[in-house]
Design a protein around this motif. Structure first.
Motif, PDB file in Angstrom:
ATOM      1  N   MET A 416      48.749  25.765  41.893  1.00  0.00           N
ATOM      2  CA  MET A 416      48.287  26.704  40.872  1.00  0.00           C
ATOM      3  C   MET A 416      48.445  26.160  39.454  1.00  0.00           C
ATOM      4  O   MET A 416      49.396  25.465  39.138  1.00  0.00           O
ATOM      5  N   GLU A 420      46.991  30.445  36.215  1.00  0.00           N
ATOM      6  CA  GLU A 420      47.050  31.216  37.465  1.00  0.00           C
ATOM      7  C   GLU A 420      48.460  31.760  37.707  1.00  0.00           C
ATOM      8  O   GLU A 420      48.625  32.916  38.130  1.00  0.00           O
TER       9      GLU A 420
ATOM     10  N   LYS B 270      44.918  31.844  43.565  1.00  0.00           N
ATOM     11  CA  LYS B 270      44.251  30.602  43.159  1.00  0.00           C
ATOM     12  C   LYS B 270      42.759  30.864  43.008  1.00  0.00           C
ATOM     13  O   LYS B 270      42.086  31.178  44.000  1.00  0.00           O
TER      14      LYS B 270
END
Lengths: 502, 502
Positions: A416, A420, B270
């Motif tokens: 990530m 995120e 994600k």
């Protein structure tokens, strides 16, 4: 001479021949095998002063030389002070070990107001929960800040230009009086040395002028125990100063301040480099409370959200959050072991907005911040960020473990981006802290569970309290709690849970 | 045959020899010089069906061949439908040009509940403000989702393993009935094709099985005009599927869906790659409403915050925000030209949480979302993000323009990281949109000004309304407004201002 209290020597002499701001006065203080040199300053009217902050008890000798001279000895005895506030890991404490948790407020132009207003401010502070005030040496020019101060730090030369070599002693005497008075109330001055909100020219002085000003200010103020250096309010809007200039300002402060007061640099939009060694803590402007944990580790310093908007109703977004939102932000910060600073910007007929001028506090947040302060200060030690081990509680109910057998959640997290990660935290993260295994706290913020849980150690027992942060209530919902415990919650916003070891 | 309505041909024949899911039936529809081929499917019990969605009026001929055959002609006349919802720049509309603004809700396992509960759900939807429902083909296994469905999409083989080549027609008939019934109420089905919350094995089928399943599902459902494809709920938790698998799933959908239904892929943590050409919009899970503008430009697609937490009181942070917070999030999204999706997770004795099972809506947000929908749908066109030209209003009151004469604010902004940009937006940004010069809207969210302003064009005049988004009131505070206008605001949260051209 008293430990942790400013010691001052006064001498009479001819005014300095050259710069009045850089008088040739130095002093050597000796206690046992420790020698410390400090610079004195010219205080106007044929008066020179040397100030020193003794930090251990014992027999001192001092010797002053230069434009004025003398020597003497003093017995330094225990006083009532606790010394400087210092950073320790992600927290603060007084240098004698006494706990200190900053609960600050903001009154930028506090010292530049009429005496009557300053009196009102001091009265307000007496019953407020604040133990730190951010305020400026230079006057401020901005919306709601159009009044000229009575005095300025310097006098002008013949051409009408500020002459930094000629301090206006009336200014410095009055300014110090404010700092001293705050100190008497156990309120730290988070002293802003530069800022951009200026119509007089202080923001655009040359670095040579800045240096003269800084050295004079620090020779006067470094011996004051309850002072922190904030290099700037919003350094990144001080467009005339480069990053090299700020590094130089750090160095000048380090040279003049032999005591090592707390030092930071506050930004508006662009982070200052808080990894820099001279900085003792991060003085931030943002509301990303969920990142406190990450920043503590990244900078290895305490995090203060020194500007997280102000309670008020002015037209600017930074100055019109509700009392409830301000209190919410405080809880977010403190429950993860970080700190926040209050400010208030209610429109008023006399144009005295607390955030800049002081006066009366009109908002509802200070009382609620006092409630929070009471809880935080009752904890057995400083809170640190706590990652509640939620994996012990539940996992998604799916049988899909991926193709390669590695823990797919670990792989996902590793993939990530920071955005995120932040997005996930902003959506779901609660604000959780702990004092070792002595206490655990969880602040739910906008989340409204009807059932709460705490994942506590198995080997201790805890009292669990549900706290209504706004209505200032605490209700014990469990005793002898250990391990994973569940309890009813009222299903409303702004609740917290505190588990303390029995 | 009616324009924009599903046309269905039914044939009787011998059951397929091989895979029942991949029956050898194809049809050619011809209207003027346009020929379209579609695949039919076996519907069980010796029945084959071919479905087709005619999108223009006129004379059609059709020819079916393969396991069953036939031919005929149809006159396609205007019906009552508006065709597919399609993406246009950052917005949606029906293909006949009729406005469509998605106001979605979430009932993941809607079709897998007992008939009585489905009836109750449909009743609830009749008076709710929602025109899109996210729901799944596969049943769901998760907290509050422990009941088995009556039917599954496939039958099992002799060893007890799902046999994707043998659809359970009872399932598909019942499932379609739900989709059709929603369509009758002008509610789009945002159809989730895969998801990870599974205890039966549907989440971990092989890609070959996935393909068989998908082709069957799409041959049945592509001719339904009010359907969107959501490749997954939380694709990133579908650990058995790789990014290459998702790309393959996109391709299969494109092959089977000759109409080009809306297509997206929803994530948990994600981001899916929303730049991919097959995707028509971004189906997101986050609460970063201030980034909608940036994402629209980055992906050149509409942004739907399909999961922005649910109104409720369960133990999970994603399912325990207040009605007020849910409504707040809707206003944040819509006022910048983005969209959001509702969900509700109140604990209930019958364990029927709306977000997954449907039933009765218990929360307060739907009524307030209806109020918002009324306002949004009354605007002359789709809202787009608006950067209110605040530099016209004020600038910091400082004389520091930097050393090199370049605009220092521009330089500062250019130096900022994404995190710093985001931090600034989270602290101060309001949610502002416009319909050309016809209307301007500003949502203040948590900000509570006592005075508001709008920076409007100089060459038109506007009516300015102050809107209380929670109490559902609109008050006209100015008429004939133009340029920079100021007006009183109540100094409380969750207010908006709407200026519409007179």
């Amino acid at each position: 001479m008293k430990q942790y209290e400013m010691f001052e020597l006064t001498f009479t002499g001819e005014p300095p021949q050259g710069s009045e701001a850089d008088a040739d006065v130095e002093a050597l203080f000796t206690c046992g095998d420790v020698e410390q040199k400090v610079k004195g300053f010219y205080a106007g009217n044929g008066t020179y002063k040397v100030r020193y902050l003794p930090r251990r008890c014992g027999s001192y000798t001092w010797k002053v030389y230069g434009a004025v001279s003398g020597e003497g000895c003093e017995e330094c005895v225990k006083g009532e002070g606790h010394g400087l506030v210092q950073a320790e890991e992600y927290h603060f404490r007084y240098e004698d070990g006494t706990a200190y948790v900053p609960f600050g407020t903001t009154i930028y132009a506090l010292a530049h107001q009429e005496e009557a207003l300053i009196r009102e401010t001091m009265e307000s502070l007496k019953s407020a929960p604040f133990n730190k005030v951010r305020h400026c040496i230079f006057p401020k020019s901005y919306e709601y800040n159009h009044n000229d101060p009575k005095y300025y730090p310097f006098r002008k030369d013949g051409s009408g230009k500020w002459d930094v070599s000629r301090p206006d002693y009336r200014f410095w005497d009055a300014f110090e009086k404010v700092v001293f008075e705050l100190g008497e109330m156990d309120i730290q001055t988070d002293l802003i040395l530069f800022h951009p909100y200026d119509r007089w020219g202080f923001a655009t002085m040359s670095m040579e002028e800045n240096e003269t000003y800084l050295r004079y200010a620090l020779r006067r103020l470094s011996a004051v125990p309850y002072i922190w250096w904030s290099m700037a309010n919003e350094y990144d809007l001080c467009f005339t100063k480069t990053l090299e200039d700020w590094a130089r300002i750090e160095e000048i402060i380090k040279e003049e301040d032999i005591y090592g007061h707390l030092l930071s640099n506050h930004y508006c939009m662009k982070f200052y480099d808080y990894t820099r060694e001279n900085l003792t803590h991060c003085s931030m402007q943002n509301v990303l409370f969920y990142k406190a944990d990450q920043w503590m580790k990244q900078f290895n310093k305490p995090i203060i959200y020194d500007e997280c908007c102000y309670e008020g109703n002015i037209q600017f977004s930074w100055g019109n959050i509700s009392a409830a939102e301000m209190v919410h932000r405080f809880w977010c910060a403190y429950c993860t072991g970080a700190f926040a600073t209050h400010g208030e910007t209610y429109l008023s007929e006399d144009d005295a907005l607390w955030w800049s001028k002081g006066g009366k506090l009109k908002g509802q947040s200070p009382a609620k911040i006092a409630f929070l302060r009471g809880i935080i200060e009752s904890l057995p030690s400083a809170l640190e960020p706590w990652m509640e081990p939620e994996h012990l509680l539940y996992g998604p109910d799916f049988n899909d473990k991926g193709k390669d057998g590695e823990n797919p959640f670990v792989k996902l997290h590793a993939s990530m981006t920071e955005m995120e990660d932040d997005a996930g935290a902003l959506k779901d993260k609660l604000f959780t802290g702990h004092c070792g295994k002595e206490a655990f706290i969880k602040y739910y913020g906008i989340h409204c569970p009807g059932r709460g849980y705490m994942i506590l150690p198995e080997k201790r027992t805890y009292k669990v309290e549900v706290i209504d942060t706004w209505n200032e209530t605490r209700e014990t919902v469990m005793e002898n709690a250990k391990g994973i415990v569940w309890f009813d919650m009222p299903g409303k916003e702004k609740m917290a849970v505190l588990a303390t070891a029995e």
